[in-house]
Write an enzyme that holds these catalytic residues in place. Sequence first.
Site, mmCIF file in Angstrom:
data_model
loop_
_atom_site.group_PDB
_atom_site.id
_atom_site.type_symbol
_atom_site.label_atom_id
_atom_site.label_comp_id
_atom_site.label_asym_id
_atom_site.label_seq_id
_atom_site.Cartn_x
_atom_site.Cartn_y
_atom_site.Cartn_z
ATOM 1 C CB THR A 180 12.655 32.577 33.715
ATOM 2 O OG1 THR A 180 12.605 31.967 34.895
ATOM 3 C CG2 THR A 180 13.020 34.123 34.044
ATOM 4 C CG ASP B 146 10.868 34.655 38.944
ATOM 5 O OD1 ASP B 146 10.720 33.505 38.479
ATOM 6 O OD2 ASP B 146 11.070 34.861 40.038
ATOM 7 C CD GLU C 25 3.716 42.459 45.108
ATOM 8 O OE1 GLU C 25 4.126 43.520 45.715
ATOM 9 O OE2 GLU C 25 4.442 42.076 44.083
ATOM 10 C CE LYS D 95 9.562 32.519 42.740
ATOM 11 N NZ LYS D 95 9.088 34.104 42.684
ATOM 12 N NE ARG E 80 3.365 34.606 43.231
ATOM 13 C CZ ARG E 80 4.441 35.237 43.235
ATOM 14 N NH1 ARG E 80 5.637 34.648 43.969
ATOM 15 N NH2 ARG E 80 4.663 36.217 42.600
ATOM 16 C CG HIS F 133 7.956 41.777 45.887
ATOM 17 N ND1 HIS F 133 6.619 41.258 45.233
ATOM 18 C CD2 HIS F 133 8.730 40.742 46.004
ATOM 19 C CE1 HIS F 133 6.842 40.005 45.281
ATOM 20 N NE2 HIS F 133 8.012 39.645 45.463
ATOM 21 C CG ASP G 266 14.837 36.245 40.952
ATOM 22 O OD1 ASP G 266 15.278 37.715 40.543
ATOM 23 O OD2 ASP G 266 13.608 36.196 40.836
ATOM 24 C CD GLU H 276 12.175 39.387 39.235
ATOM 25 O OE1 GLU H 276 13.389 39.231 39.092
ATOM 26 O OE2 GLU H 276 11.339 38.327 39.889
ATOM 27 C CD GLN I 8 6.864 31.760 45.909
ATOM 28 O OE1 GLN I 8 6.007 31.816 44.957
ATOM 29 N NE2 GLN I 8 7.694 32.257 46.235
ATOM 30 C CD GLU J 223 8.020 36.938 41.511
ATOM 31 O OE1 GLU J 223 9.249 36.744 41.390
ATOM 32 O OE2 GLU J 223 7.473 36.778 42.901
HETATM 33 CA CA CA Z 1 11.369 36.641 41.341
#
Ligand code: CA
Length: 443
Positions: A268, A244, A384, A264, A248, A145, A138, A212, A251, A210
């Site tokens: 997925t 994804d 975000e 993560k 948080r 971002h 990834d 993607e 993370q 996420e």
């Molecule tokens: Ca990602």
Amino acid sequence: MRRIDATHDPSLRSWVNSANEPGTDFPIQNLPFGVFRRAGTQESFRGGVAIGSVVLDLVAVTRMAILPPEAATALAAAAQPSLNVFMSMGPSAAGALRSALSNALRAGSPLESRLQAALIPQSQAQFALPATIGDYTDFYASIHHATTVGRLFRPDNPLLPNYKWVPIGYHGRSSSIAVSGQGFHRPAGQTLPAGARIPSFGPSRRLDYELEMGAFVGRGNSLGEPIPLDEAESHLFGVCLLNDWSARDLQSWEYQPLGPFLAKNFATTISPWIVTLEALAPFRAPWKRPADDPQPLAYLDSREVRAAGAVDVELEAYLETQRVREQHLEPHQLSQSNLRDLYWSLSQLVTHHSVNGCNLQPGDLVGTGTLSGPAPQQAGSLLELSQNGKSELHLSSGETRTFLEDADRVIFRAGCTRAGYARIGFGEVSGTVLPARTPAPTH
Ligand code: CA
């Protein structure tokens, strides 16, 4: 780079009527590949092509022995329960099969009456991962971002000094990648609550998505042999939607110094259909680097990339809550963005990935990283959109969110439009958050 040819002719119509309806994701100009079987059966999974609202069963077409030789060889590979061998055959095989299927499915084809027997409604299909994904990488290729996320944590220094020089990525985990419809339990893990000195263990409370896209590797490269930039796209098969999922709070506690790990790799989700680079040929755009940014090092720069390295794909993210389902409301649109805004092209990601000799293999999946646009409302994650949980989102259902709650379903859709060409779409990818598993008794 794939060329525009007769398969992209916007005047083409199919004898499959649903493929001619305005707004369909799968007109005859698209012809994406996937792997499916009839839902509720124990049939073998097999390759299929989306056309309108149905799937063309490639095993059934193989048995009819109706395609010319080069296309027939590609067809036999594309009919397999995973598309790795077909992907490994490269653009000439994919192009030959696309061309033959375009001829077979167009209005007036003498094959119509035979091929009718090879169609299955997509609503009756169960999909599998389209390929055996050996390795999953990834990237972090949206500067919008990277800047927004960087600003949340380092207001004075949002972009680290390497960002504009080196495509940033990490090796992800392929075992937890699943096809659209995936439900997964809210992950548990270690987090460090604000102000605490000792971490706690429990379900993630800051679960995110996420937005993607993923690119599937076609032909591989041998270990030790880098892929030059202008050959990079010939090593790519096609593109899908990718979510994804990210925890948080896990993370932020675990990511230094080696990057994402358990935040993560619990799930997925990808869309069932892979739109080929052949189908995307009309939707290419110049790849641009702002004049006052560093220009790429020579191995990541070419006239071809600057002319048409980007791909114009409009993306949308939606949230469907329990209340939205119960009250039959429309899912809330979270954001819109575009693949075109990537800081690095797909070809630059492939070339950089292999520049040290790393070998890519057919069916490997390369994620773009979260696709956020330049405007705040174009952000591709709740991290975000909620400014790291500080600002609540007000949903059209009257609910609010900072991060995902149990039973939330996140849906991505995407499509390509350009004047003079038929619109093509990617279908959708969706996944649902299930409650955390009840923790096992501890001693
Ligand atoms: Ca990602």
